[in-house]
Design a protein around this motif. Structure first.
Motif, PDB file in Angstrom:
ATOM      1  N   ILE A  92      46.914  66.709   8.726  1.00 22.73           N
ATOM      2  CA  ILE A  92      46.278  65.643   7.945  1.00 22.73           C
ATOM      3  C   ILE A  92      47.015  64.327   8.143  1.00 22.73           C
ATOM      4  CG2 ILE A  92      45.863  64.831   5.581  1.00 22.73           C
ATOM      5  CD1 ILE A  92      45.194  67.777   4.879  1.00 22.73           C
ATOM      6  N   ALA A  93      48.339  64.360   8.113  1.00 22.95           N
ATOM      7  CA  ALA A  93      49.118  63.138   8.325  1.00 22.95           C
ATOM      8  C   ALA A  93      48.850  62.570   9.711  1.00 22.95           C
ATOM      9  CB  ALA A  93      50.609  63.426   8.140  1.00 22.95           C
ATOM     10  N   TRP A  94      48.739  63.435  10.698  1.00 19.84           N
ATOM     11  CA  TRP A  94      48.469  63.003  12.072  1.00 19.84           C
ATOM     12  C   TRP A  94      47.087  62.361  12.178  1.00 19.84           C
ATOM     13  CZ3 TRP A  94      45.184  65.196  15.979  1.00 19.84           C
ATOM     14  CH2 TRP A  94      45.436  64.736  17.262  1.00 19.84           C
ATOM     15  N   VAL A  95      46.089  63.000  11.590  1.00 21.24           N
ATOM     16  CA  VAL A  95      44.723  62.457  11.620  1.00 21.24           C
ATOM     17  C   VAL A  95      44.670  61.117  10.890  1.00 21.24           C
ATOM     18  CG1 VAL A  95      42.367  62.817  10.761  1.00 21.24           C
ATOM     19  CG2 VAL A  95      43.570  64.677  11.903  1.00 21.24           C
ATOM     20  N   LEU A  96      45.299  61.040   9.724  1.00 23.80           N
ATOM     21  CA  LEU A  96      45.297  59.786   8.968  1.00 23.80           C
ATOM     22  C   LEU A  96      46.039  58.682   9.711  1.00 23.80           C
ATOM     23  CD1 LEU A  96      45.806  61.021   5.312  1.00 23.80           C
ATOM     24  CD2 LEU A  96      43.739  60.087   6.343  1.00 23.80           C
ATOM     25  N   PHE A  97      47.127  59.031  10.386  1.00 23.57           N
ATOM     26  CA  PHE A  97      47.866  58.038  11.167  1.00 23.57           C
ATOM     27  C   PHE A  97      46.962  57.407  12.217  1.00 23.57           C
ATOM     28  CE2 PHE A  97      50.146  57.262  15.166  1.00 23.57           C
ATOM     29  CZ  PHE A  97      50.915  56.180  14.777  1.00 23.57           C
ATOM     30  N   PHE A  98      46.234  58.240  12.952  1.00 20.29           N
ATOM     31  CA  PHE A  98      45.360  57.699  13.989  1.00 20.29           C
ATOM     32  C   PHE A  98      44.170  56.955  13.397  1.00 20.29           C
ATOM     33  CE2 PHE A  98      47.681  60.681  16.700  1.00 20.29           C
ATOM     34  CZ  PHE A  98      48.031  59.802  17.712  1.00 20.29           C
ATOM     35  N   PHE A  99      43.698  57.396  12.243  1.00 21.36           N
ATOM     36  CA  PHE A  99      42.607  56.690  11.578  1.00 21.36           C
ATOM     37  C   PHE A  99      43.061  55.295  11.146  1.00 21.36           C
ATOM     38  CE2 PHE A  99      40.293  55.524   7.707  1.00 21.36           C
ATOM     39  CZ  PHE A  99      39.001  55.522   8.202  1.00 21.36           C
ATOM     40  N   VAL A 100      44.216  55.207  10.512  1.00 17.74           N
ATOM     41  CA  VAL A 100      44.734  53.912  10.063  1.00 17.74           C
ATOM     42  C   VAL A 100      45.048  53.023  11.262  1.00 17.74           C
ATOM     43  CG1 VAL A 100      46.685  52.793   8.904  1.00 17.74           C
ATOM     44  CG2 VAL A 100      45.567  54.757   7.856  1.00 17.74           C
ATOM     45  N   LYS A 101      45.581  53.625  12.309  1.00 21.16           N
ATOM     46  CA  LYS A 101      45.880  52.862  13.524  1.00 21.16           C
ATOM     47  C   LYS A 101      44.598  52.259  14.106  1.00 21.16           C
ATOM     48  CE  LYS A 101      48.323  53.324  17.878  1.00 21.16           C
ATOM     49  NZ  LYS A 101      49.124  54.177  18.733  1.00 21.16           N
ATOM     50  N   ALA A 102      43.532  53.037  14.144  1.00 18.39           N
ATOM     51  CA  ALA A 102      42.246  52.540  14.651  1.00 18.39           C
ATOM     52  C   ALA A 102      41.681  51.457  13.737  1.00 18.39           C
ATOM     53  CB  ALA A 102      41.256  53.695  14.788  1.00 18.39           C
ATOM     54  N   MET A 103      41.803  51.658  12.430  1.00 19.05           N
ATOM     55  CA  MET A 103      41.313  50.645  11.484  1.00 19.05           C
ATOM     56  C   MET A 103      42.075  49.331  11.651  1.00 19.05           C
ATOM     57  SD  MET A 103      38.790  51.831   9.778  1.00 19.05           S
ATOM     58  CE  MET A 103      38.685  50.708   8.424  1.00 19.05           C
ATOM     59  N   ASN A 104      43.388  49.410  11.815  1.00 17.93           N
ATOM     60  CA  ASN A 104      44.186  48.200  12.007  1.00 17.93           C
ATOM     61  C   ASN A 104      43.805  47.487  13.299  1.00 17.93           C
ATOM     62  OD1 ASN A 104      45.574  48.533   9.627  1.00 17.93           O
ATOM     63  ND2 ASN A 104      47.299  49.584  10.578  1.00 17.93           N
ATOM     64  N   LYS A 105      43.531  48.254  14.333  1.00 18.26           N
ATOM     65  CA  LYS A 105      43.128  47.663  15.610  1.00 18.26           C
ATOM     66  C   LYS A 105      41.784  46.951  15.464  1.00 18.26           C
ATOM     67  CE  LYS A 105      42.748  48.829  20.489  1.00 18.26           C
ATOM     68  NZ  LYS A 105      42.807  49.913  21.476  1.00 18.26           N
ATOM     69  N   MET A 106      40.843  47.580  14.758  1.00 17.44           N
ATOM     70  CA  MET A 106      39.542  46.946  14.534  1.00 17.44           C
ATOM     71  C   MET A 106      39.691  45.696  13.680  1.00 17.44           C
ATOM     72  SD  MET A 106      36.767  50.067  14.157  1.00 17.44           S
ATOM     73  CE  MET A 106      37.012  50.160  12.437  1.00 17.44           C
ATOM     74  N   ARG A 107      40.565  45.753  12.686  1.00 14.22           N
ATOM     75  CA  ARG A 107      40.779  44.601  11.809  1.00 14.22           C
ATOM     76  C   ARG A 107      41.360  43.434  12.605  1.00 14.22           C
ATOM     77  NH1 ARG A 107      43.974  46.544   7.371  1.00 14.22           N
ATOM     78  NH2 ARG A 107      42.045  47.493   6.685  1.00 14.22           N
ATOM     79  N   ARG A 108      42.284  43.724  13.519  1.00 15.54           N
ATOM     80  CA  ARG A 108      42.860  42.661  14.345  1.00 15.54           C
ATOM     81  C   ARG A 108      41.801  42.024  15.230  1.00 15.54           C
ATOM     82  NH1 ARG A 108      46.839  46.215  16.328  1.00 15.54           N
ATOM     83  NH2 ARG A 108      48.218  46.623  14.612  1.00 15.54           N
ATOM     84  N   LYS A 109      40.897  42.845  15.768  1.00 13.12           N
ATOM     85  CA  LYS A 109      39.828  42.310  16.607  1.00 13.12           C
ATOM     86  C   LYS A 109      38.907  41.412  15.800  1.00 13.12           C
ATOM     87  CE  LYS A 109      39.538  45.791  20.217  1.00 13.12           C
ATOM     88  NZ  LYS A 109      38.705  46.827  20.838  1.00 13.12           N
ATOM     89  N   GLU A 110      38.597  41.820  14.568  1.00 16.69           N
ATOM     90  CA  GLU A 110      37.727  41.016  13.713  1.00 16.69           C
ATOM     91  C   GLU A 110      38.372  39.683  13.365  1.00 16.69           C
ATOM     92  OE1 GLU A 110      36.707  43.278  10.275  1.00 16.69           O
ATOM     93  OE2 GLU A 110      35.366  44.604  11.369  1.00 16.69           O
ATOM     94  N   GLU A 111      39.674  39.689  13.179  1.00 11.29           N
ATOM     95  CA  GLU A 111      40.376  38.463  12.825  1.00 11.29           C
ATOM     96  C   GLU A 111      40.658  37.604  14.047  1.00 11.29           C
ATOM     97  OE1 GLU A 111      43.852  39.833  10.814  1.00 11.29           O
ATOM     98  OE2 GLU A 111      42.755  40.454   9.032  1.00 11.29           O
ATOM     99  N   GLY A 112      40.353  38.113  15.238  1.00 14.02           N
ATOM    100  CA  GLY A 112      40.588  37.358  16.458  1.00 14.02           C
ATOM    101  C   GLY A 112      42.056  37.256  16.802  1.00 14.02           C
ATOM    102  N   GLU A 113      42.792  38.209  16.379  1.00 14.62           N
ATOM    103  CA  GLU A 113      44.237  38.196  16.551  1.00 14.62           C
ATOM    104  C   GLU A 113      44.611  39.242  17.582  1.00 14.62           C
ATOM    105  OE1 GLU A 113      47.588  39.873  13.641  1.00 14.62           O
ATOM    106  OE2 GLU A 113      46.268  38.388  12.751  1.00 14.62           O
ATOM    107  N   SER A 114      45.413  38.862  18.546  1.00 11.26           N
ATOM    108  CA  SER A 114      45.867  39.858  19.505  1.00 11.26           C
ATOM    109  C   SER A 114      47.136  40.507  18.979  1.00 11.26           C
ATOM    110  CB  SER A 114      46.126  39.216  20.870  1.00 11.26           C
ATOM    111  OG  SER A 114      47.272  38.414  20.814  1.00 11.26           O
ATOM    112  N   PRO A 115      47.359  41.779  19.295  1.00 16.09           N
ATOM    113  CA  PRO A 115      48.526  42.471  18.760  1.00 16.09           C
ATOM    114  C   PRO A 115      49.853  41.880  19.232  1.00 16.09           C
ATOM    115  CG  PRO A 115      47.068  43.993  19.943  1.00 16.09           C
ATOM    116  CD  PRO A 115      46.501  42.629  20.066  1.00 16.09           C
ATOM    117  N   ASN A 116      49.867  41.210  20.392  1.00 14.84           N
ATOM    118  CA  ASN A 116      51.110  40.671  20.933  1.00 14.84           C
ATOM    119  C   ASN A 116      51.282  39.185  20.645  1.00 14.84           C
ATOM    120  OD1 ASN A 116      51.713  43.175  22.019  1.00 14.84           O
ATOM    121  ND2 ASN A 116      50.583  42.752  23.890  1.00 14.84           N
TER     122      ASN A 116
END
Length: 136
Positions: A92-116
């Motif tokens: 469950i922790a592993w699945v949630l980690f990847f879910f949150v990671k994907a959500m954060n990546k989508m949120r960064r794309k929406e904000e027009g912010e690159s991770p680097n």
């Protein structure tokens, strides 16, 4: 008093919280299904079909074949149940980690912010460092 309660109950934050709890419950069911219906059968196949939930050490009474019978006969340590819950937690922790990671990546794309992308403060500090290095 009813008016105050109505204002409290219908505030945006309260409704958002209620929606979050409902979605959280549904998400919990989804994650449990992923664990129980997908990952645990694979783990069972890898371990040769070992049923961890029926592993125990009987501390008192005559030796029993099943956990429920052993618990009825006396004190038992249900270490298999603990192993099952530990595996469930890790999955469950592993699945949630990847879910949150994907959500954060989508949120960064929406904000027009690159991770680097560096902040203006970091850029300014880099320029100051470079200027100081040139002076030496």
């Amino acid at each position: 008093m009813f008016k105050e309660f109505k204002e409290f109950a219908l505030k945006g934050n309260m409704i958002d919280l209620a929606i979050g709890v409902i979605i959280g419950g549904a998400f919990g069911s989804l994650v449990n299904s992923i664990v129980n219906d997908i990952f645990m059968p694979i783990i069972g196949l890898i371990t040769g079909g070992i049923d961890f939930s029926n592993m125990f050490i009987q501390l008192a009474g005559e030796k029993q074949a099943t956990l429920s019978a052993a618990k009825a006969a006396g004190a038992t340590i249900s270490y298999g149940h603990f192993i099952t819950l530990l595996i469930n937690f890790l999955i469950i922790a592993w699945v949630l980690f990847f879910f949150v990671k994907a959500m954060n990546k989508m949120r960064r794309k929406e904000e027009g912010e690159s991770p680097n992308k560096t902040s203006s403060e970091e850029q300014l500090l880099t320029e100051i460092r470079d200027l100081l290095a040139k002076k030496k």
